[in-house]
Design a protein around this motif. Structure first.
Motif, PDB file in Angstrom:
ATOM      1  N   GLY A  36     -36.666  64.075  72.200  1.00 19.34           N
ATOM      2  CA  GLY A  36     -37.661  63.072  71.847  1.00 19.34           C
ATOM      3  C   GLY A  36     -37.334  61.741  72.488  1.00 19.34           C
ATOM      4  O   GLY A  36     -36.258  61.554  73.069  1.00 19.34           O
ATOM      5  N   GLU A  37     -38.266  60.795  72.363  1.00 16.04           N
ATOM      6  CA  GLU A  37     -38.034  59.498  73.000  1.00 16.04           C
ATOM      7  C   GLU A  37     -36.859  58.753  72.373  1.00 16.04           C
ATOM      8  O   GLU A  37     -36.232  57.899  73.017  1.00 16.04           O
ATOM      9  N   GLY A  38     -36.508  59.102  71.119  1.00 12.90           N
ATOM     10  CA  GLY A  38     -35.355  58.467  70.489  1.00 12.90           C
ATOM     11  C   GLY A  38     -34.057  58.777  71.223  1.00 12.90           C
ATOM     12  O   GLY A  38     -33.126  57.962  71.241  1.00 12.90           O
ATOM     13  N   ALA A  39     -33.997  59.944  71.860  1.00 11.59           N
ATOM     14  CA  ALA A  39     -32.796  60.339  72.595  1.00 11.59           C
ATOM     15  C   ALA A  39     -32.581  59.477  73.826  1.00 11.59           C
ATOM     16  O   ALA A  39     -31.460  59.375  74.335  1.00 11.59           O
ATOM     17  N   THR A  40     -33.659  58.832  74.318  1.00 12.69           N
ATOM     18  CA  THR A  40     -33.508  57.978  75.501  1.00 12.69           C
ATOM     19  C   THR A  40     -32.808  56.664  75.152  1.00 12.69           C
ATOM     20  O   THR A  40     -32.557  55.852  76.044  1.00 12.69           O
ATOM     21  N   GLU A  41     -32.491  56.472  73.891  1.00 11.84           N
ATOM     22  CA  GLU A  41     -31.759  55.272  73.466  1.00 11.84           C
ATOM     23  C   GLU A  41     -30.267  55.543  73.308  1.00 11.84           C
ATOM     24  O   GLU A  41     -29.506  54.660  72.884  1.00 11.84           O
ATOM     25  N   GLU A  42     -29.838  56.749  73.630  1.00 12.21           N
ATOM     26  CA  GLU A  42     -28.426  57.124  73.528  1.00 12.21           C
ATOM     27  C   GLU A  42     -27.754  57.053  74.898  1.00 12.21           C
ATOM     28  O   GLU A  42     -28.355  57.392  75.917  1.00 12.21           O
ATOM     29  N   GLY A  43     -26.510  56.633  74.911  1.00  8.84           N
ATOM     30  CA  GLY A  43     -25.792  56.468  76.168  1.00  8.84           C
ATOM     31  C   GLY A  43     -25.682  57.739  76.980  1.00  8.84           C
ATOM     32  O   GLY A  43     -25.768  57.714  78.213  1.00  8.84           O
TER      33      GLY A  43
END
Length: 293
Positions: free
Chosen positions: A118-125
């Motif tokens: 999901g797009e939330g995963a694009t906020e992880e390093g």
């Protein structure tokens, strides 16, 4: 409908409303291709050819489950179709999928590795590390971002700057990146065909951001528009774009639609009966097939 019975003793993250993307992918990848996913992975598991009976049995915690009842809803796996697993940790599967892409490159096979998140995963390093490595090595990896606007109860606007584009960010890191209407199954099919073909031709990794929307609560089988993090107006706007309704409107043969639905319903009923009749694991099985504790 059956979850409130209390027999499925694990959290479930359902993807009702997001069916078009995995359904389209199922038509363009092969059994030999790899796929990994995250906590909202039921549709991805099925799209890769995962066993429906084994999936439901796993959610029931039964020994006939695809992870022998140890994993539950968020840890689905089927090595028979190269669905290599899902993870409850956001973005955790992304480097695994990239590693599978590296294995393909080393062994020189014609496979690709599909990575759902999901797009939330694009906020992880680890997302950026994986994108960088895949671009550097020109790995045969298809990154599939299902942007449903929300990470649990936080919308995109409070997590990422409005002027930032996920597609542009990935493109700036050296991967061809595209966007698509994730509720239009035909559009999803066309872009996935194109990107999979490009990867198989050795042109390196591809990234697609699909715009979509989950109908139900972040975790569980109910609607949650009443708790205030999203509006009923927004929900109804997306509900009109139900991917199943959009595709049905293009099929004039209504008898065919009814026939397909009846067939699917029978498969689902059969899967739940199988799960309920399956035995629970024995105590001695607790440490079998476990490789890290």
């Amino acid at each position: 409908k059956k979850y409130p019975e209390g027999k499925m003793r694990c959290p479930v993250h359902l993807s009702v409303g997001q069916e078009a993307i995995p359904a389209a992918l199922s038509q363009v990848i092969s059994r030999d291709d790899f796929a990994v996913s995250g906590h909202r992975g039921h549709a991805h598991y099925l799209s890769k050819g995962g066993n429906l009976k084994a999936m439901i049995a796993e959610i029931y915690g039964k020994s006939d489950g695809c992870a022998k009842g140890k994993g539950g809803s968020m840890h689905l796996i089927d090595l028979n179709v190269n669905f290599m697993g899902t993870s409850a940790i956001v973005a955790n599967s992304i480097p695994v999928g990239v590693g599978l892409g590296l294995s393909i490159q080393i062994t020189k096979t014609d496979q690709i590795s599909c990575v759902f998140f999901g797009e939330g995963a694009t906020e992880e390093g680890v997302f950026y590390e994986s994108i960088n490595f895949a671009a550097l090595r020109k790995l045969p990896v298809l990154f599939i971002c299902e942007n449903n606007l929300y990470s649990v109860y936080s919308n995109l606007a409070v997590r990422q700057p409005n002027e930032r584009s996920i597609v542009n960010t990935v493109g700036a890191m050296g991967i061809e990146a595209s966007s698509c209407d994730g509720n239009n199954a035909i559009d999803c099919y066309k872009i996935l065909c194109d990107k999979v073909k490009s990867i198989r031709e050795g042109k390196g990794p591809q990234f697609i951001e699909f715009a979509t929307y989950r109908w139900l609560e972040h975790c569980g089988p109910f609607f949650d528009n009443d708790i205030g993090y999203r509006s009923e107006k927004e929900f109804l706007k997306w509900k009109k774009r139900d991917p199943l309704k959009l595709i049905e409107d293009k099929i004039l043969d209504k008898d065919l639609i009814t026939k397909i639905k009846n067939k699917i319903n029978l498969e689902i009923i059969d899967a739940f009966e199988f799960a309920e009749n399956s035995p629970y694991p024995e105590r001695f099985e607790a440490h079998e097939g476990v490789y890290a504790e």
